[in-house]
Enzyme design. Structure first.
Site, short mmCIF file in Angstrom:
data_model
loop_
_atom_site.label_atom_id
_atom_site.label_comp_id
_atom_site.label_asym_id
_atom_site.label_seq_id
_atom_site.Cartn_x
_atom_site.Cartn_y
_atom_site.Cartn_z
N GLN A 269 0.82 -1.21 0.00
CA GLN A 269 0.00 0.00 0.00
C GLN A 269 0.85 1.26 0.00
O GLN A 269 0.50 2.26 -0.61
CB GLN A 269 -0.94 0.00 1.21
CG GLN A 269 -1.90 -1.15 1.23
CD GLN A 269 -2.65 -1.31 -0.08
OE1 GLN A 269 -3.45 -0.46 -0.46
NE2 GLN A 269 -2.39 -2.40 -0.80
N HIS B 62 1.69 2.99 -3.30
CA HIS B 62 0.63 3.68 -4.04
C HIS B 62 0.84 5.19 -4.11
O HIS B 62 0.67 5.82 -5.15
CB HIS B 62 -0.73 3.43 -3.38
CG HIS B 62 -1.47 2.25 -3.92
ND1 HIS B 62 -1.86 2.14 -5.22
CD2 HIS B 62 -1.91 1.13 -3.30
CE1 HIS B 62 -2.50 1.00 -5.40
NE2 HIS B 62 -2.55 0.37 -4.24
N GLU C 239 -9.40 1.03 5.28
CA GLU C 239 -9.86 0.60 3.95
C GLU C 239 -9.65 -0.91 3.79
O GLU C 239 -10.56 -1.65 3.44
CB GLU C 239 -9.08 1.36 2.88
CG GLU C 239 -9.43 0.95 1.46
CD GLU C 239 -8.52 1.61 0.43
OE1 GLU C 239 -8.88 1.62 -0.75
OE2 GLU C 239 -7.43 2.10 0.81
N HIS C 240 -8.41 -1.37 4.02
CA HIS C 240 -8.08 -2.79 3.96
C HIS C 240 -7.64 -3.26 5.36
O HIS C 240 -6.83 -2.60 6.00
CB HIS C 240 -6.92 -3.06 3.00
CG HIS C 240 -7.12 -2.52 1.62
ND1 HIS C 240 -6.57 -1.33 1.20
CD2 HIS C 240 -7.80 -3.03 0.56
CE1 HIS C 240 -6.89 -1.12 -0.06
NE2 HIS C 240 -7.65 -2.12 -0.47
N ASP D 134 -7.47 -6.87 -4.72
CA ASP D 134 -7.29 -5.81 -5.72
C ASP D 134 -7.61 -6.29 -7.13
O ASP D 134 -8.14 -5.53 -7.94
CB ASP D 134 -5.85 -5.30 -5.69
CG ASP D 134 -5.67 -4.09 -4.79
OD1 ASP D 134 -6.68 -3.59 -4.28
OD2 ASP D 134 -4.52 -3.67 -4.61
N HIS E 31 -53.11 18.89 3.19
CA HIS E 31 -52.82 17.46 3.25
C HIS E 31 -54.02 16.71 3.84
O HIS E 31 -54.45 15.67 3.31
CB HIS E 31 -51.60 17.19 4.14
CG HIS E 31 -50.28 17.40 3.47
ND1 HIS E 31 -49.90 18.61 2.94
CD2 HIS E 31 -49.25 16.53 3.23
CE1 HIS E 31 -48.68 18.48 2.42
NE2 HIS E 31 -48.26 17.23 2.57
#
Length: 423
Positions: free
Chosen positions: A251, A254, A319-320, A353, A412
């Site tokens: 990661q 990235h 996230e992961h 992934d 109404h």
């Protein structure tokens, strides 16, 4: 990597990059130009930003066929198999429309309808991301979306990567355009001579793409404004330091702002992983990016026990999440917040992934506390159905009218009562 004891309050939340004033102004100007000038603006910006002088924006069938010829046959097979895995997983997310009725004849229900048109943004230029194509297109196809439009910036020769075109074809995309950046988002949102507007825009991009998606949201829907990638690994002394280090770096490479965190109950493991990360960093092609991410956002937390470690993971809402402990499956019920959960040493994050089937478009920046991975329902909308019988309305008219008057909405109440004033 820095090693520390658990803090009382832990968060990997970082400020969302909202861009500079100059970037936001540039995006607004680009959107305005595209709305006014259409294809002319798209072609001009493609030449300016991508260095490609195009005669047209559409990718034709000959280019798709050439992509299959250019890409190694084994890689084509891998893309096809991944597409099948992703489709099979997402088909399990389908929920049909439904209707219930009672003895009076009243029927209540929900109608599920796919969106008419979706735009998929795929990053490009110097890189190829066929996985991004599959993860965004396949659930839309499973949901029943009839028109899926893909946009991606070309290289200087005016081409898109062969792998991206092959993935698009395998996923079922029929419309592909060579345009990227904020201008592509504007075209999808508002339409041009070549590109008809869509209802929703999905897919990752750079800061200009993210700002453009934020700008057009409301006129169209978007998936999310995603932050840099994150991984948290929950491990005990049964885990292997070299494997953990490799996963943390997967990661970190990235983005300089990517988050790589280990939460462990073992001081010895923490120290071994820290050394292993430094060792493996030296061998990475993207060493500078990964090193900066590890320095700024990498950390190892040592917990006193597994319950404290799990509590830390839930605070992080990553996230992961990888669980590398003995009997890791038994801990699953205690994990409340994570985008995707990988259990066991044979489930490294890249499996998700690219190939396993679950979507890799995941909530970041702690938003896993309240949001989910991209899924089939993101490409559908729901309509409530109310078919009230005369008997049911007769029974409940006074209650409904009273409720309306409680809120001061006399019309109404009269709309209900009007049904009973006929002679």
């Amino acid at each position: 990597m820095e090693i520390r004891k658990i803090d009382k309050q832990i968060s990997l939340k970082r400020s969302i990059d909202s861009g500079t004033e100059e970037q936001r102004s540039a995006v607004k100007a680009i959107i305005t130009d595209v709305r006014k000038q259409g294809d002319g603006a798209l072609l001009a910006y493609t030449e300016k930003f991508d260095g490609a002088r195009l005669k047209g924006l559409t990718v034709d069938q000959a280019e798709v066929e050439a992509a299959y010829a250019d890409l190694d046959g084994e890689l084509v097979s891998i893309i096809k198999e991944a597409a099948v895995n992703i489709r099979l997983f997402h088909e399990k997310q389908l929920h049909p429309s439904w209707m219930t009725s009672d003895e009076s004849g009243t029927m209540l229900g929900q109608k599920v309808t796919p969106l008419d048109a979706v735009g998929v943004y795929v990053p490009g230029g110097t890189a190829a991301y066929p996985s991004s194509v599959l993860m965004n297109v396949v659930p839309a196809k499973v949901a029943g979306v009839q028109r899926i439009v893909m946009v991606s910036p070309p290289d200087a020769t005016g081409k898109l990567p062969a792998a991206v075109l092959v993935a698009a074809k395998e996923a079922g995309v029929e419309e592909i355009y060579k345009v990227g950046g904020a201008q592509a988002v504007a075209a999808l949102a508002y339409g041009t001579e070549s590109i008809r507007q869509v209802d929703k825009i999905v897919g990752p991009g750079n800061i200009y793409v993210a700002l453009a998606k934020r700008e057009v949201f409301g006129d169209v829907d978007i998936d999310m404004i995603a932050g840099p990638s994150e991984i948290t690994i929950l491990a005990d002394d049964s885990a292997f330091p070299d494997e953990i280090a490799a996963d943390l770096l997967s990661q970190a490479e990235h983005d300089p702002r990517a988050c790589s965190i280990l939460v462990t109950t073992s001081q010895a493991l923490a120290e071994a992983v820290s050394l292993e990360v430094e060792k493996q960093l030296e061998l990475l092609p993207r060493k500078e990016i990964a090193a900066q991410a590890i320095k700024e956002f990498g950390i190892i937390y040592v917990a006193d026990n597994i319950d404290e470690a799990i509590d830390t993971v839930n605070q992080l809402a990553p996230e992961h999440l990888e669980i590398l402990t003995e009997n890791g499956i038994e801990l699953l019920g205690k994990i409340r917040h994570a985008g995707a959960i990988f259990i066991g040493r044979f489930s490294p994050e890249p499996v998700g992934d690219y190939f396993a089937g679950p979507n890799h478009v995941l909530p970041t920046n702690g938003t896993a506390r309240f949001s989910s991975p991209l899924n089939v329902e993101d490409f559908q909308k729901k309509s409530s159905i109310i078919y009230y019988s005369e008997k049911k309305l007769t029974e409940n008219a006074e209650k409904i009218a009273a409720f309306a008057r409680l809120e001061g909405l006399e019309a109404h109440a009269r709309a209900v009562e009007a049904r009973f004033h006929k002679k």
